[in-house]
Design a protein around this motif. Structure first.
Motif, mmCIF file in Angstrom:
data_model
loop_
_atom_site.group_PDB
_atom_site.id
_atom_site.type_symbol
_atom_site.label_atom_id
_atom_site.label_comp_id
_atom_site.label_asym_id
_atom_site.label_seq_id
_atom_site.Cartn_x
_atom_site.Cartn_y
_atom_site.Cartn_z
ATOM 1 N N VAL A 1 17.859 -57.156 -0.113
ATOM 2 C CA VAL A 1 18.544 -57.165 0.941
ATOM 3 C C VAL A 1 20.121 -57.628 0.695
ATOM 4 C CG1 VAL A 1 18.866 -58.789 3.081
ATOM 5 C CG2 VAL A 1 16.714 -57.609 2.654
ATOM 6 N N VAL B 1 7.521 -55.020 2.607
ATOM 7 C CA VAL B 1 6.080 -55.040 3.244
ATOM 8 C C VAL B 1 5.555 -56.176 2.549
ATOM 9 C CG1 VAL B 1 4.415 -53.406 3.640
ATOM 10 C CG2 VAL B 1 6.704 -52.788 3.836
ATOM 11 N N TRP C 1 2.126 -66.504 11.898
ATOM 12 C CA TRP C 1 2.836 -65.339 11.740
ATOM 13 C C TRP C 1 2.594 -64.235 12.903
ATOM 14 C CZ3 TRP C 1 6.902 -63.124 9.653
ATOM 15 C CH2 TRP C 1 7.087 -62.020 9.980
ATOM 16 N N MET D 1 21.838 -53.900 10.431
ATOM 17 C CA MET D 1 20.792 -54.443 9.228
ATOM 18 C C MET D 1 21.045 -55.961 9.702
ATOM 19 S SD MET D 1 19.833 -52.247 7.005
ATOM 20 C CE MET D 1 20.314 -50.542 6.532
ATOM 21 N N GLY E 1 17.790 -58.503 10.131
ATOM 22 C CA GLY E 1 17.730 -59.715 9.270
ATOM 23 C C GLY E 1 17.539 -61.007 10.053
ATOM 24 N N MET F 1 7.689 -69.745 13.282
ATOM 25 C CA MET F 1 6.488 -70.207 12.642
ATOM 26 C C MET F 1 6.423 -71.784 12.544
ATOM 27 S SD MET F 1 6.104 -67.291 9.555
ATOM 28 C CE MET F 1 4.885 -67.904 8.843
ATOM 29 N N ARG G 1 20.930 -71.779 7.915
ATOM 30 C CA ARG G 1 19.894 -71.011 6.993
ATOM 31 C C ARG G 1 20.122 -69.386 7.009
ATOM 32 N NH1 ARG G 1 13.274 -71.649 7.034
ATOM 33 N NH2 ARG G 1 12.863 -69.821 6.232
ATOM 34 N N ARG H 1 8.327 -74.943 4.358
ATOM 35 C CA ARG H 1 7.121 -74.519 5.318
ATOM 36 C C ARG H 1 5.941 -75.337 5.093
ATOM 37 N NH1 ARG H 1 6.896 -68.256 6.414
ATOM 38 N NH2 ARG H 1 6.650 -67.950 4.082
HETATM 39 C C1 HEM Z 1 16.702 -53.990 6.218
HETATM 40 C C2 HEM Z 1 17.055 -55.224 6.696
HETATM 41 C C3 HEM Z 1 16.752 -56.411 6.401
HETATM 42 C C4 HEM Z 1 17.272 -57.525 6.315
HETATM 43 C C5 HEM Z 1 18.723 -57.670 6.547
HETATM 44 C C6 HEM Z 1 16.382 -58.816 6.201
HETATM 45 C C7 HEM Z 1 16.594 -59.830 6.227
HETATM 46 C C8 HEM Z 1 15.665 -61.042 5.858
HETATM 47 C C9 HEM Z 1 16.101 -62.257 5.825
HETATM 48 C C10 HEM Z 1 17.650 -63.001 5.791
HETATM 49 C C11 HEM Z 1 15.074 -63.152 5.495
HETATM 50 C C12 HEM Z 1 14.917 -64.714 5.362
HETATM 51 C C13 HEM Z 1 14.748 -65.522 6.793
HETATM 52 C C14 HEM Z 1 14.441 -66.616 6.862
HETATM 53 O O1 HEM Z 1 13.576 -67.272 6.031
HETATM 54 O O2 HEM Z 1 15.281 -67.491 7.491
HETATM 55 C C15 HEM Z 1 13.855 -62.036 5.550
HETATM 56 C C16 HEM Z 1 12.601 -62.546 5.505
HETATM 57 C C17 HEM Z 1 11.539 -61.713 5.475
HETATM 58 N N1 HEM Z 1 11.733 -60.118 5.532
HETATM 59 FE FE1 HEM Z 1 13.268 -59.217 5.798
HETATM 60 N N2 HEM Z 1 15.148 -58.077 5.934
HETATM 61 C C18 HEM Z 1 15.137 -56.636 6.388
HETATM 62 C C19 HEM Z 1 14.105 -56.111 6.244
HETATM 63 C C20 HEM Z 1 12.765 -56.268 6.349
HETATM 64 C C21 HEM Z 1 11.774 -55.144 6.379
HETATM 65 C C22 HEM Z 1 12.012 -53.852 6.710
HETATM 66 C C23 HEM Z 1 10.575 -55.897 6.250
HETATM 67 C C24 HEM Z 1 9.084 -55.664 6.262
HETATM 68 C C25 HEM Z 1 8.775 -54.423 6.804
HETATM 69 C C26 HEM Z 1 10.895 -57.431 6.006
HETATM 70 C C27 HEM Z 1 10.006 -58.495 5.725
HETATM 71 C C28 HEM Z 1 10.467 -59.642 5.567
HETATM 72 C C29 HEM Z 1 9.452 -60.656 5.474
HETATM 73 C C30 HEM Z 1 7.932 -60.579 5.250
HETATM 74 C C31 HEM Z 1 10.146 -61.907 5.315
HETATM 75 C C32 HEM Z 1 9.564 -63.337 5.148
HETATM 76 C C33 HEM Z 1 8.722 -63.566 6.250
HETATM 77 C C34 HEM Z 1 8.419 -65.153 5.737
HETATM 78 O O3 HEM Z 1 8.025 -65.551 4.827
HETATM 79 O O4 HEM Z 1 8.004 -66.010 6.818
HETATM 80 N N3 HEM Z 1 12.283 -57.369 6.023
HETATM 81 N N4 HEM Z 1 14.312 -60.793 5.470
#
Ligand code: HEM
Length: 415
Positions: free
Chosen positions: A44, A88, A102, A157, A161, A171, A201, A325
């Motif tokens: 990312v 994923v 979740w 994007m 995010g 959560m 954050r 968490r």
């Molecule tokens: C393409 C643009 C995307 C950006 C900019 C992005 C950005 C982020 C960021 C910043 C976090 C951290 C959030 C936090 O802890 O505060 C995060 C967590 C996460 N993202 Fe992405 N994401 C993107 C796409 C995706 C996609 C397409 C998926 C899955 C299909 C995904 C799945 C997840 C998951 C599962 C977490 C962690 C959830 C958790 O542990 O609680 N993300 N993402």
């Protein structure tokens, strides 16, 4: 909150847990969740940082920035695919062991969870539009067309995010779920609100795009410098920009990390001053120190170490994030994913790891070899017999995997 209110929250979370149990030890799920989250966020950050350079190049008249912008766009469009694919994985792990949390956060913001996909498609499309409109341009120093599309892409994007960030934040607040669902006594079925966020954050995770992309620039010079047609002046300039980005970016990120720690909810207790609370920030600042010491002059090997270093630092941050968490949900609200009922399934556990190692290993090593060699070849690259053999083996392994999948499936069905 008094003890009785906490007990009610604990009971609610356990009531929401999947009674079917999980097919292997919870520690395996959490370990893989942390590891794959670190990979997700690395890509990312790469995607955001390289897009930012593509934008900077598009709006700048300097020929080096123009060339760099065009080269980084190539990395950005690959990174977005990888970020999605490796996004994923943590999604699967987090929904298994933190299912009450979740799914609740997703249902409470269901509109945004669905919008997430639409917005992501638009963002992806906008990036490719920018790429297709300009890719036929042989001269990489002319001003690119449709610059709005890459700007739109990065903005969308960031929205994607932010949605993820908000779901993850919600959560952490089981004490507020009921109030969010039934505000002032009236149930809200719309799912139209993003209920929780912490801008520090979010800014921290996004800002890490600066040092991570710096690491990419340092690697880029090293990788391209072995080509016969390498323009060393340009590559050295790019690498210097990269070193600066690692150093300055790490400091910016460390400041944002501290701001995040200072604004944790009360339910986090004294996490900010705990070992993992401090370790995350120390790891980030250590990246700047590492760059200062190890990225001097040619730095032939260390240039290639810059991205693995970024991953290690991301991993430390991912562990800290997970400990936060766990601290809130277990220490404060007494919900422990470690006591999940286990219905051991050795076949699926074994299959998962073997698929990862053998199928993933053979296919990935073939793809990466091709990508590596192509990037370092001037003109058309023709694979050697050994590389061709790697491809054939990879196809055979995938075919065998498919056969065993159906054979075992039919066997179980027939039993
Ligand atoms: C393409 C643009 C995307 C950006 C900019 C992005 C950005 C982020 C960021 C910043 C976090 C951290 C959030 C936090 O802890 O505060 C995060 C967590 C996460 N993202 Fe992405 N994401 C993107 C796409 C995706 C996609 C397409 C998926 C899955 C299909 C995904 C799945 C997840 C998951 C599962 C977490 C962690 C959830 C958790 O542990 O609680 N993300 N993402």
């Amino acid at each position: 909150m008094d003890a009785q209110q906490i007990a009610q929250v604990t009971e609610m979370m356990y009531a929401l847990r999947n009674p079917a149990g999980i097919p292997t030890y919870p520690i395996i799920f959490i370990g893989l969740g942390v590891l794959t989250f670190a990979l997700h966020i690395l890509f990312v950050q790469l995607m955001l940082g390289t897009s930012a350079i593509a934008i900077f190049g598009a709006f700048n008249n300097n020929s080096y920035w123009r060339r760099l912008g065009s080269a980084m766009l190539e990395i950005s469009k690959v990174s977005v695919s990888v970020a999605i694919v490796v996004g994923v994985a943590p999604l699967l792990f987090v929904q298994v062991i933190y299912d009450p949390h979740w799914y609740t956060s997703n249902v409470l913001s269901a509109f945004w969870v669905i919008a997430f996909i639409v917005i992501l498609i638009l963002a992806y499309w906008a990036m490719y539009y920018f790429y297709f409109v300009n890719s036929k341009n042989k001269d990489k120093t002319v001003q690119p067309k449709a610059r709005w599309s890459i700007l739109l892409s990065i903005a969308l994007m960031l929205v994607v995010g932010f949605i993820m960030h908000s779901l993850t934040s919600a959560m952490l607040h089981p004490e507020q779920w009921k109030e969010w669902f039934v505000p002032n006594g009236v149930a809200d079925y719309s799912g139209s609100k993003l209920h929780a966020y912490n801008l520090w954050r979010f800014a921290f995770f996004i800002s890490m795009a600066i040092p991570v992309t710096g690491a990419m620039l340092v690697t880029y010079r090293r990788f391209k410098s072995v080509r016969e047609d390498a323009d060393h002046a340009y590559l050295n300039w790019a690498s210097e920009v990269g070193k600066k980005w690692i150093k300055v970016g790490s400091v910016i990120s460390a400041v944002l990390y501290v701001a995040w720690m200072m604004t944790l909810p009360e339910t986090a207790g004294n996490f900010a001053t705990s070992f993992w609370g401090i370790a995350g920030g120390v790891a980030v600042i250590a990246f700047a120190l590492w760059a200062q010491i190890r990225l001097q002059g040619e730095a032939k090997l260390c240039s290639y170490m810059a991205l693995p270093m970024a991953l290690v630092i991301g991993l430390v941050v991912a562990i800290s994030r997970e400990m936060l968490r766990y601290g809130i949900i277990n220490d404060t609200f007494h919900y422990d994913f470690m006591d999940y009922k286990i219905v051991m399934d050795w076949y699926s556990t074994g299959l998962f790891f073997l698929t990862f190692a053998i199928v993933g290993g053979s296919v990935l090593s073939y793809f990466l070899t091709i990508a590596w060699k192509t990037g370092q070849t001037v003109g058309v690259y023709t694979p050697s017999p050994l590389v061709n053999k790697m491809g054939t083996i990879a196809i055979w392994i995938v075919a065998l995997w498919l056969v065993q999948f159906f054979v075992v499936g039919f066997y179980i069905w027939a039993k």
